[in-house]
Design an enzyme around this catalytic site. Structure first.
Site, PDB file in Angstrom:
ATOM      1  N   LYS A 192      14.579  96.138   9.846  1.00 43.29           N
ATOM      2  CA  LYS A 192      13.795  95.256   9.417  1.00 43.29           C
ATOM      3  C   LYS A 192      14.701  93.846   8.562  1.00 43.29           C
ATOM      4  O   LYS A 192      14.833  92.864   8.339  1.00 43.29           O
ATOM      5  CB  LYS A 192      12.412  94.703   9.463  1.00 43.29           C
ATOM      6  N   ASN A 193      14.225  94.154   6.928  1.00 44.91           N
ATOM      7  CA  ASN A 193      14.564  93.515   5.840  1.00 44.91           C
ATOM      8  C   ASN A 193      16.155  93.642   5.724  1.00 44.91           C
ATOM      9  O   ASN A 193      16.382  93.485   4.400  1.00 44.91           O
ATOM     10  CB  ASN A 193      13.742  94.441   4.830  1.00 44.91           C
TER      11      ASN A 193
ATOM     12  N   CYS B 238       0.731  85.184   0.883  1.00 44.56           N
ATOM     13  CA  CYS B 238       0.334  85.896   2.422  1.00 44.56           C
ATOM     14  C   CYS B 238      -0.489  86.966   1.637  1.00 44.56           C
ATOM     15  O   CYS B 238      -1.295  86.920   0.695  1.00 44.56           O
ATOM     16  CB  CYS B 238       1.883  86.922   3.053  1.00 44.56           C
TER      17      CYS B 238
ATOM     18  N   ARG C  57       3.116  84.959  -4.014  1.00 42.59           N
ATOM     19  CA  ARG C  57       4.332  85.784  -3.194  1.00 42.59           C
ATOM     20  C   ARG C  57       5.771  84.078  -3.538  1.00 42.59           C
ATOM     21  O   ARG C  57       5.872  83.669  -3.377  1.00 42.59           O
ATOM     22  CB  ARG C  57       4.773  85.908  -1.758  1.00 42.59           C
TER      23      ARG C  57
ATOM     24  N   ASP D  28       6.418  99.056   0.015  1.00 47.37           N
ATOM     25  CA  ASP D  28       6.725  98.968   0.889  1.00 47.37           C
ATOM     26  C   ASP D  28       5.905 100.535   1.540  1.00 47.37           C
ATOM     27  O   ASP D  28       5.423 100.550   3.060  1.00 47.37           O
ATOM     28  CB  ASP D  28       7.640  98.646   1.855  1.00 47.37           C
TER      29      ASP D  28
ATOM     30  N   ARG E 181       5.110  92.723  13.554  1.00 43.90           N
ATOM     31  CA  ARG E 181       6.243  91.617  12.689  1.00 43.90           C
ATOM     32  C   ARG E 181       7.635  92.937  12.496  1.00 43.90           C
ATOM     33  O   ARG E 181       8.429  92.926  12.085  1.00 43.90           O
ATOM     34  CB  ARG E 181       5.886  91.812  11.803  1.00 43.90           C
TER      35      ARG E 181
HETATM   36  C1  EPZ Z   1      10.951  91.525  -0.133  1.00 45.16           C
HETATM   37  O1  EPZ Z   1       9.814  91.156  -0.004  1.00 45.16           O
HETATM   38  C2  EPZ Z   1      10.297  92.044   1.343  1.00 45.16           C
HETATM   39  N1  EPZ Z   1      10.503  91.486   2.220  1.00 45.16           N
HETATM   40  C3  EPZ Z   1       9.461  93.215   1.032  1.00 45.16           C
HETATM   41  O2  EPZ Z   1       8.689  93.248   2.411  1.00 45.16           O
HETATM   42  C4  EPZ Z   1       9.172  93.763   0.177  1.00 45.16           C
HETATM   43  O3  EPZ Z   1       7.745  94.964  -0.507  1.00 45.16           O
HETATM   44  C5  EPZ Z   1       9.487  92.807  -1.528  1.00 45.16           C
HETATM   45  O4  EPZ Z   1      10.632  92.192  -1.203  1.00 45.16           O
HETATM   46  C6  EPZ Z   1       9.623  94.373  -2.559  1.00 45.16           C
HETATM   47  O5  EPZ Z   1      10.310  95.860  -2.196  1.00 45.16           O
HETATM   48  C7  EPZ Z   1      11.960  91.331   2.912  1.00 45.16           C
HETATM   49  O6  EPZ Z   1      12.640  92.306   2.450  1.00 45.16           O
HETATM   50  C8  EPZ Z   1      11.790  90.147   3.619  1.00 45.16           C
HETATM   51  P1  EPZ Z   1      10.684  89.929  -4.100  1.00 45.16           P
HETATM   52  P2  EPZ Z   1      10.133  89.985  -1.085  1.00 45.16           P
HETATM   53  O7  EPZ Z   1      10.665  89.199  -4.442  1.00 45.16           O
HETATM   54  O8  EPZ Z   1      12.038  89.878  -1.275  1.00 45.16           O
HETATM   55  C9  EPZ Z   1       6.989  88.261  -7.224  1.00 45.16           C
HETATM   56  C10 EPZ Z   1       7.734  94.286   3.872  1.00 45.16           C
HETATM   57  O9  EPZ Z   1       6.266  95.098   4.439  1.00 45.16           O
HETATM   58  N2  EPZ Z   1       8.663  87.322  -7.344  1.00 45.16           N
HETATM   59  O10 EPZ Z   1      11.139  91.562  -4.753  1.00 45.16           O
HETATM   60  O11 EPZ Z   1       9.102  88.768  -0.912  1.00 45.16           O
HETATM   61  C11 EPZ Z   1       6.613  88.545  -6.393  1.00 45.16           C
HETATM   62  O12 EPZ Z   1       5.539  88.002  -6.366  1.00 45.16           O
HETATM   63  C12 EPZ Z   1       8.029  93.050   3.290  1.00 45.16           C
HETATM   64  O13 EPZ Z   1       8.984  94.581   4.399  1.00 45.16           O
HETATM   65  C13 EPZ Z   1       8.398  86.361  -8.079  1.00 45.16           C
HETATM   66  O14 EPZ Z   1       7.196  86.259  -9.374  1.00 45.16           O
HETATM   67  O15 EPZ Z   1      10.045  90.502  -2.283  1.00 45.16           O
HETATM   68  C14 EPZ Z   1       6.706  89.760  -6.452  1.00 45.16           C
HETATM   69  O16 EPZ Z   1       5.697  90.737  -7.402  1.00 45.16           O
HETATM   70  C15 EPZ Z   1       6.300  92.750   2.499  1.00 45.16           C
HETATM   71  N3  EPZ Z   1       8.404  84.845  -7.567  1.00 45.16           N
HETATM   72  C16 EPZ Z   1       7.512  90.691  -6.985  1.00 45.16           C
HETATM   73  O17 EPZ Z   1       8.469  89.248  -7.613  1.00 45.16           O
HETATM   74  C17 EPZ Z   1       9.972  84.726  -6.957  1.00 45.16           C
HETATM   75  O18 EPZ Z   1      10.607  83.783  -7.289  1.00 45.16           O
HETATM   76  C18 EPZ Z   1       8.718  91.269  -5.784  1.00 45.16           C
HETATM   77  O19 EPZ Z   1       8.638  90.062  -4.694  1.00 45.16           O
HETATM   78  C19 EPZ Z   1      10.316  86.313  -5.692  1.00 45.16           C
HETATM   79  C20 EPZ Z   1       9.810  87.072  -6.952  1.00 45.16           C
END
Ligand code: EPZ
Length: 431
Positions: free
Chosen positions: A22-23, A117, A122, A309, A401
């Site tokens: 998915k990702n 969420c 996020r 995850d 999802r």
């Molecule tokens: C991706 O989300 C995945 N989703 C998530 O999978 C996964 O848990 C996550 O990466 C971490 O591996 C997809 O790829 C569609 P991040 P993403 O940006 O990109 C903070 C699932 O279950 N952050 O790596 O949204 C954020 O809050 C989903 O399939 C900021 O502060 O995650 C988090 O604490 C859930 N500012 C950390 O960084 C930003 O601009 C990592 O988030 C971006 C992120």
């Protein structure tokens, strides 16, 4: 709202095939916006988030043909609007992945600022700061992020993320692919999904080096073109089925997977008493070790370490392991919602800040429980499969999802699970 009714206590045995990731499919569909030519993607998982992403592309004016359920032929030739609407973004944060390609190709993009969420606020501040460094202006206008590239082109530069962000890295990689000059991204995410996206983009004519490491080099090009690509297997679905075998005491053959994408998970589960044998480069045979499950601590961290995850699924497993295990969640600020539901089933879990201490082994009992997010739902299904008696899980739209035909796959392994739906039976899960 659909529910799952599960009678626990049956060992799962047999063979399951893993679907596309998915990702990886989510950014790869978005990458099709970078060209007016046709991008063909195979092994796209048949899950709700990809149906949403397809709708987003069509709302923007792209045509998406699916000659086969899991093959998407996307042609973003007649893009009429550069706005990802609120109603889509609120249901799926990954819609923000439209920002980078629209900004890169059309010099403008408008995406509703995603709310938080269940697992955390996020934010996307790191995405937006990086776009500004590439020369874009970014404003917030009545809840929408409005990004514009002065005279339509972004300009390559050096970017260092203060925090590893998966979709942030993907968004900036797509934006930089059509910028003037070279972009270097430091502290980039190293997930396999980043490598998969880079492989697709390079097939489209992009010039990306270093994918899979923490430093990416992207030489901007004038335009990108057609490509064909097969999405990698879903490493989290793979990890989830490994836990399913271990938690129920069965033996499962997991096919069409890629063990190299989840080495940290395989290593940790091996320490915790799960026998994982690689029959060939895309097939695992998994079962609980004769010595039983052992409590082992884990910390979630960016790839290649243990993925957040898999944290919820691992917690369910630890309720069945002898001893105390400490699970530390370092990526999201609120990703223990499954714990309270596991406790209602009889688990012994104490939460302190971003650490959960699981005291096992406890016999779980079926109960009425509530799914809160995608991976929490998977955790509750795993717990229900090993619990005594009947479990009813509500709000299972969360699991739809990201897990293709989860009921059909579990039933094919002998699980006593059925989907209770208020409307017609879901075609994806019939049988
Ligand atoms: C991706 O989300 C995945 N989703 C998530 O999978 C996964 O848990 C996550 O990466 C971490 O591996 C997809 O790829 C569609 P991040 P993403 O940006 O990109 C903070 C699932 O279950 N952050 O790596 O949204 C954020 O809050 C989903 O399939 C900021 O502060 O995650 C988090 O604490 C859930 N500012 C950390 O960084 C930003 O601009 C990592 O988030 C971006 C992120």
């Amino acid at each position: 709202m659909d529910k799952f009714l599960i009678q626990g206590g049956k060992a799962l045995n047999g063979k399951v095939e893993i679907s596309g990731a998915k990702n990886s499919a989510l950014p790869c569909l978005a990458a099709a916006l970078l060209t007016a030519e046709t991008v063909t993607l195979h092994n796209v998982p048949y899950v709700k988030d990809l149906i949403t992403q397809r709708r987003l592309l069509e709302d923007l004016g792209a045509t998406v043909l699916t000659p086969e359920l899991r093959t998407h032929k996307i042609t973003a030739k007649n893009i009429e609007t550069f706005q990802a609407p609120y109603e889509l973004v609120k249901t799926m944060r990954a819609s923000v992945l439209a920002l980078g390609p629209l900004l890169a190709r059309f010099g403008q993009a408008r995406v509703s600022l995603p709310g938080g969420c269940a697992i955390g606020t996020r934010p996307i501040d790191l995405h937006l700061k990086a776009f500004e460094k590439l020369g874009a202006t970014v404003e917030l206008e009545s809840g929408d992020v409005v990004a514009r590239a002065p005279n339509g082109r972004l300009v390559g530069t050096d970017i260092e993320f203060e925090k590893v962000t998966v979709t942030g890295t993907e968004n900036v990689m797509m934006a930089a692919s059509l910028a003037d000059g070279k972009t270097v991204i430091k502290n980039a995410a190293c997930e396999p999904e980043i490598e998969d996206l880079a492989e697709l983009m390079n097939r489209m004519g992009a010039r990306i080096k270093g994918a899979g490491t923490d430093t990416l080099e992207i030489e901007g090009v004038e335009a990108l073109g057609a490509a064909e690509h097969t999405i990698i297997p879903d490493r989290i679905e793979t990890g989830t089925f490994i836990v399913a075998a271990a938690i129920t005491g069965g033996e499962i053959e997991i096919a069409r997977c890629n063990p190299d994408h989840l080495r940290a998970v395989i290593e940790k589960l091996g320490e915790a008493g799960v026998d994982i044998e690689e029959l060939n480069p895309s097939t695992l045979s998994v079962k609980r070790s004769a010595g039983g499950l052992k409590a082992k601590d884990v910390i979630t961290e960016p790839h290649p370490l243990f993925p957040t995850d898999m944290q919820a699924q691992y917690m369910a497993l630890m309720t069945q392991a002898e001893g105390d295990s400490v699970i530390k969640e370092t990526i999201f600020e609120n990703r223990f919602m499954h714990a309270s539901e596991l406790i209602r089933m009889g688990a012994n879990i104490a939460i302190s800040g971003n650490e959960a201490t699981v005291h096992g082994k406890t016999q779980l009992a079926g109960a009425r429980i509530l799914a809160s997010d995608l991976r929490a739902s998977a955790s509750l299904v795993l717990a229900a499969l090993c619990a005594d008696g009947e479990t009813m899980i509500d709000r299972v739209y969360h699991i739809d999802r990201g897990y293709e035909s989860i009921v059909r796959k579990l039933r094919s392994l002998g699980a006593n699970i059925e989907r209770i739906t208020e409307s017609t039976a879901s075609s994806a899960d019939a049988g």
